[in-house]
Write an enzyme that holds these catalytic residues in place. Structure first.
Site, PDB file in Angstrom:
ATOM      1  N   THR A 282      23.448  -6.135  -7.859  1.00 35.06           N
ATOM      2  CA  THR A 282      23.052  -7.539  -7.860  1.00 35.06           C
ATOM      3  C   THR A 282      21.769  -7.689  -7.058  1.00 35.06           C
ATOM      4  OG1 THR A 282      25.287  -8.417  -8.115  1.00 35.06           O
ATOM      5  CG2 THR A 282      23.665  -9.877  -7.141  1.00 35.06           C
ATOM      6  N   PHE A 284      19.497  -9.921  -4.898  1.00 35.23           N
ATOM      7  CA  PHE A 284      19.517 -11.116  -4.056  1.00 35.23           C
ATOM      8  C   PHE A 284      18.089 -11.487  -3.680  1.00 35.23           C
ATOM      9  CE2 PHE A 284      23.794  -9.579  -3.631  1.00 35.23           C
ATOM     10  CZ  PHE A 284      24.573 -10.712  -3.436  1.00 35.23           C
TER      11      PHE A 284
END
Length: 381
Positions: A282, A284
């Site tokens: 992921t 960020f």
């Protein structure tokens, strides 16, 4: 029949002529650009280009018409790029970027107040501690809370997930970035490992409910097929799911969460790394209310609104290609209440100190109907 060397010699002779004529054409294009600037005329003249494309296609004949259109479409982009480079003026955005580069501290903050969504043990907390050396973290229930905390001055920065290698973009965050005039100042790609956590004494066969964030659930679909009788319940955050399980006092519920939450909430791990794909990451982003550009920024994020016309996106990509700017992400979304119009998200790989970056920023108003600059930054490794 001529041999290969003879044929290549003919090609070389033609290329010599083409190069000479190309340079002459670009020189005249530069003079046209100077005339347009002096007379306050736009660089792009769609009517003239349309007529010209029809003319050269007709001269090329049916067999070569399409090839000729493609060739001249690129030639027009090169000409416009050359005109803009030699005649463009500094825009307000470019001046703001230059001012930010000069005013931003050379050292990235070490101990700021940072807003994160969720609770202790969330993936956003892990990303935050990778981006900052010793942050003070304030948790909020949802993404809106993170933005509001920054807007009201409670926190200087916020950490938010923007995209996942399996589930794609987090569209809610993009929507909030449109609404708020915030900037991205740094990014980090976090390896995501979802684990099945439960209270001590819980058995796999006894599980009747599994909690987690909707994206984590989507990333573990194959594993969850092992629990056909269990109810899968989405919650705001993976760490919140772990906390709910710990506070439930039940031995028939579990959470998909990070290993950090195991010790943090006194849980036990029933299954490790249960996500469908091993390379699950992921990305960020760290956002700020102020435009801050730290040394080493080599990525830029922008949003554009383009008309629903043939070639609208091509013209943008062709200009990026001409400038030598690498597009590392391109995504489109329909604009609510506007038929057949789209917002395009671009992540670009180019140094903010390059001439190509400055030229791109100066040309953006001419390339699209609307434009939003989301920031220039580097990605923490």
């Amino acid at each position: 029949m001529m041999d290969m060397n003879e044929l290549r010699s003919q090609i070389d002779n033609i290329d010599d002529q083409l190069v000479k004529l190309f340079v002459e054409r670009m020189d005249i294009a530069e003079k046209i650009g100077a005339y347009k600037k002096a007379n306050n005329l736009p660089v792009f003249d769609p009517g003239r280009e349309r007529i010209k494309l029809q003319d050269v296609a007709a001269k090329a004949g049916p067999e070569m018409a399409q090839y000729t259109r493609v060739l001249y479409a690129m030639l027009f982009e090169l000409s416009r790029g050359h005109q803009s480079r030699t005649t463009s003026h500094l825009t307000q955005l470019n001046e703001s970027i230059t001012a930010s580069i000069e005013s931003t501290p050379k050292l990235f903050p070490q101990t700021p107040m940072v807003a994160c969504q969720g609770v202790e043990g969330a993936y956003s907390q892990i990303a935050c501690e990778k981006i900052f050396k010793a942050p003070s973290i304030v948790y909020f229930k949802n993404f809106e809370g993170v933005f509001n905390a920054i807007d009201q001055g409670l926190c200087q920065y916020g950490i938010l997930p923007i995209e996942n290698s399996t589930a794609g973009s987090v569209k809610k965050v993009y929507d909030l970035m449109i609404h708020h005039n915030f900037s991205i100042v740094r990014s980090f790609r976090l390896k995501i490992d979802h684990n099945l956590l439960a209270r001590p004494g819980t058995k796999l066969e006894d599980i009747r409910e599994i909690y987690s964030h909707e994206q984590a659930i989507g990333q573990c679909t194959e594993f969850l097929k092992k629990f056909p009788n269990a109810k899968i319940i989405p919650v705001e955050n993976t760490a919140i799911a772990a906390k709910m399980v710990a506070e439930s006092l039940r031995t028939d519920v579990a959470a998909l969460s990070s290993r950090n939450c195991e010790a943090l909430y006194g849980l036990t791990c029933l299954a490790l790394s249960v996500q469908d794909k091993g390379n699950n990451r992921t990305r960020f982003i760290c956002i700020s209310k102020n435009l801050e550009i730290y040394p080493g920024a080599d990525k830029t994020s922008i949003m554009m609104v383009l008309p629903h016309k043939p070639g609208a996106l091509y013209k943008i990509l062709a200009r990026m290609y001409v400038l030598g700017i690498n597009v590392i992400k391109l995504e489109s979304r329909p604009i609510p209440d506007r038929d057949f119009e789209f917002m395009f998200y671009f992540d670009l790989e180019t140094s903010i100190y390059s001439e190509e970056f400055v030229q791109m920023i100066c040309e953006l108003d001419e390339l699209c109907e609307e434009f939003k600059y989301l920031g220039s930054y580097c990605e923490v490794v």
